[in-house]
Enzyme design. Structure first.
Site, PDB file in Angstrom:
ATOM      1  N   ASN A 135      -6.463  -2.619   1.815  1.00 50.27           N
ATOM      2  CA  ASN A 135      -6.469  -4.073   2.035  1.00 50.27           C
ATOM      3  C   ASN A 135      -7.895  -4.547   2.224  1.00 50.27           C
ATOM      4  OD1 ASN A 135      -3.693  -4.388   2.016  1.00 50.27           O
ATOM      5  ND2 ASN A 135      -3.466  -4.442   4.237  1.00 50.27           N
ATOM      6  N   ARG A 188       0.823  -1.218   0.000  1.00 53.03           N
ATOM      7  CA  ARG A 188       0.000   0.000   0.000  1.00 53.03           C
ATOM      8  C   ARG A 188       0.859   1.271   0.000  1.00 53.03           C
ATOM      9  NH1 ARG A 188      -3.979  -0.839   4.881  1.00 53.03           N
ATOM     10  NH2 ARG A 188      -2.019  -1.626   5.732  1.00 53.03           N
TER      11      ARG A 188
END
Length: 725
Positions: free
Chosen positions: A39, A21
């Site tokens: 996520n 990320r």
């Protein structure tokens, strides 16, 4: 107004807990794109919008420049209407939906964190739990997914202000690194009555004490590797007579002082997985004799946690670092209580371990034990499973495997299922994997042996379809799955023991095998195992079974055992290649009795002179290998005064030639020219190298193991591949 486009992206694979990320955030920000990344239970989702050229560059770079620990399996891109987002952000994790994400394996401390660890100006100077998005604990601390701090064993440690600022800063190396911590807010070391636990631990090691050390996946037992009394004390207290201990060195230079380190071993030593690497040891090193008695190889690993780096740097010499367990029991991980009778002190810490994970072991680039650093990364199957599968594995070196769709999750090393502690570790592991990857098995595969605890576990399950898989078929299927091949192939499955479809003990098998079935087309000529399991513990019994009264006995019980074998009293019949190696080792005076599985064969290989090219002739008639011919060769050469290293090499070369002869006959019969080698005997690098070269030089394509062990640690993958297909 400039044209603006949006793409929604789904990324599958090992993409949580590896800095994915933050990487996506930095990439999108650099390209001046808007959107978000997050996520969820399926992996990572990305919504990205902006100029078409920038979006195109983003999609190209997404895989090309991914973080080092990421393992991308699939990227799916769909068009969507722009939302008008003004900036790029990291979205909160979404725990809803069907789980399809992967969990990263634990990773060794990265170079950046090591620099911080030894930088006096850094606020994490000498802090034993330094980590970032590129390294540190993963699998061993994950309780559930998605991979966020509240669902790890770090949940009990609230981040301080500076750590929170790093965690929230997209430009920081610890941006959304879940185990982020420092001396003010993270786990702490402890050692009873010690103001400075690390200093006291080093003092105790120098004084020759046995220290229990809490690591990533459990407790280790440590002593100074150059301290002969300490090493002998550890061996005595652990009731481990001969099996070698592993050694941890501070760096590669220290490893080179102990062993000959080739390029392949160097890559394994220094990679992020940090397994134990078996390498030829140098003569004349100060390693204590009790570390690896009589062994020409040494298992060496480099530090993989900050605590290891500190211990090794402060001590200034290598340490023995072996699993913290009593003989044959699983590694202790919740607390050090099981080690009370072994360790003089415990260097502990308060970060809980959720799942025990032992060290992995590698030799010549091949996995002998697949555990920390590798599990639970999946093996991709060539054939998708029609229904979710649980494969229960074998009795020795057990692993289990859960498979769904095209992914097979082979577990960490469980061990030998011969006691309730290991069996409990097995059942707890199955439950954890089932929950973590949301796999509810509908098909359960098991070994045919009715007395294996793994088989009994399978037979005790309700509401599932049971699939019994023959042991050696599973070995070959494991090799096929490891190489992403469906078969059919000529399978050579050589090991110690496997329950045959005819009720006898197999172990030297030639098969025509695919994932859908097998035919046994040849094998080693069967011989009795006088005394049953006693013949495994005492290799001389196999020499007696093979040669009877044709050689002069060297033990008082010889004639009685020969008679027992001849009459078939307590003497089950076997075609085992492992037992043939045992007989050869006994005849050469290598070992009459063993203290750990495979010891006689290991020492026989180490004795062999690799420069010897010739081998003993052996008859292979109608794919039946007359192993006794090899033993007659040994007896004749011993009588002629030939040196044992030459004899051991000729035996190995004779076995390799017999494998070639069997495969040539199998090719003539079947038309197949691909050979799969599997089974514990192929842990023998000398034999495997000779066999592969002979086969390749005779027009065969040869498959060997790469991603799972050739020994019984790979059985569960083969069972899963068969049941899934």
């Amino acid at each position: 107004m400039d044209r603006r486009i949006r793409r929604d992206v789904r990324v599958d694979g090992v993409v949580q807990g590896v800095g994915f990320r933050p990487y996506v955030h930095a990439l999108a920000t650099r390209l001046e794109l808007a959107g978000r990344v997050g996520n969820d239970v399926a992996g990572v989702f990305v919504e990205v919008e902006g100029a078409p050229e920038a979006v195109g560059e983003f999609l190209t770079a997404l895989q090309r420049d991914a973080p080092p620990l990421a393992r991308i399996e699939h990227v799916r891109v769909t068009e969507a209407a722009p939302s008008g987002a003004a900036r790029f952000e990291i979205a909160p994790s979404d725990a809803a939906g069907v789980r399809n994400t992967l969990v990263s394996a634990d990773s060794a401390t990265c170079a950046d964190c090591v620099r911080e660890l030894f930088d006096p100006a850094d606020r994490r100077y000498r802090y034993p739990f330094v980590n970032c998005t590129n390294c540190g604990p993963r699998f061993t601390i994950v309780r559930d997914i998605p991979y966020d701090r509240p669902l790890t064993t770090m949940a009990g440690f609230d981040m301080c202000g500076p750590c929170r600022a790093e965690y929230d800063d997209p430009g920081d190396r610890r941006f959304h690194a879940q185990p982020t911590c420092c001396p003010d807010c993270g786990p702490r070391l402890s050692l009873a009555a010690a103001a400075d636990p690390l200093a006291d631990a080093v003092r105790r090691l120098r004084n020759g004490e046995v220290l229990a050390v809490k690591g990533l996946g459990g407790y280790h037992l440590a002593v100074a590797a150059f301290h002969p009394i300490a090493a002998a004390t550890l061996r005595a207290r652990k009731h481990r007579e001969d099996k070698p201990f592993a050694v941890m060195t501070a760096d590669v230079d220290q490893a080179r002082q102990l062993c000959f380190v080739d390029g392949e071993s160097l890559s394994d030593l220094t990679g992020h997985r940090r397994p134990i690497v078996l390498m030829p040891r140098r003569d004349g090193t100060p390693i204590a004799a009790a570390v690896a008695p009589g062994n020409r190889y040494l298992g060496v690993m480099l530090p993989y946690t900050p605590l290891h780096h500190l211990l090794l740097r402060d001590l200034g010499e290598p340490i023995v670092l072996t699993s913290g367990n009593l003989s044959e029991e699983p590694i202790a991980y919740r607390d050090a209580a099981p080690l009370a009778g072994i360790a003089d002190a415990v260097l502990d810490h308060d970060r809980p371990i959720h799942i025990r994970t032992d060290d992995s072991v590698v030799r010549a680039g091949a996995l002998l034990r697949r555990s920390r650093g590798y599990a639970p990364e999946p093996v991709t199957l060539t054939r998708r499973c029609r229904r979710p599968v649980l494969a229960c594995g074998a009795e020795l070196k057990n692993t289990f495997c859960l498979a769904k769709d095209s992914r097979a999750f082979v577990s960490h090393h469980i061990g030998d299922l011969e006691n309730m502690q290991t069996y409990r570790s097995f059942t707890e592991g199955v439950e954890h994997f089932s929950r973590l990857f949301e796999i509810t098995p509908q098909v359960v595969a098991h070994d045919l042996h009715p007395e294996y605890l793994s088989t009994k576990y399978a037979l005790g399950l309700d509401g599932v379809e049971l699939v019994g898989v023959q042991h050696h078929h599973a070995h070959i299927a494991s090799c096929l799955a490891d190489n992403r091949e469906p078969g059919p192939v000529i399978g050579v499955a050589f090991d110690g023991t496997g329950y045959g479809t005819d009720g006898t003990i197999w172990g030297g098998e030639f098969l025509i095998a695919s994932l859908h079935g097998f035919e046994r087309i040849g094998h080693l000529a069967p011989v009795p195992m006088p005394g049953g399991a006693a013949a495994i513990r005492q290799p001389w019994r196999m020499a007696a079974a093979y040669l009877g009264d044709t050689v002069e006995s060297w033990r008082p019980e010889w004639n009685a055992v020969v008679a027992m074998a001849a009459k078939g009293v307590n003497s089950p019949v076997t075609s085992s290649a492992g037992r043939l190696f045992d007989a050869a080792a006994a005849l050469l005076g290598v070992r009459d009795e063993i203290n750990y599985e495979g010891q006689a064969a290991v020492e026989l290989e180490q004795l062999a002179d690799p420069g010897v090219a010739d081998g003993y002739p052996v008859r292979v008639d109608e794919l039946i290998v007359q192993g006794v011919d090899l033993l007659h060769g040994i007896v004749a050469d011993r009588a002629a005064g030939i040196e044992p290293p030459v004899i051991a090499a000729r035996f190995h070369n004779g076995v390799a030639a017999a494998i070639l002869a069997g495969c040539r006959q199998a090719r003539d019969r079947s038309g197949l020219d691909t050979v799969a080698l599997s089974g514990g005997v192929f842990q023998n690098v000398l034999l495997t190298t000779r066999a592969v070269n002979l086969l390749a030089n005779n027009g065969f394509r040869v498959l060997t193991h790469r991603r799972v062990p050739t020994n019984d640690g790979g059985i569960s993958l083969g069972q899963a591949a068969i049941a899934g297909a």
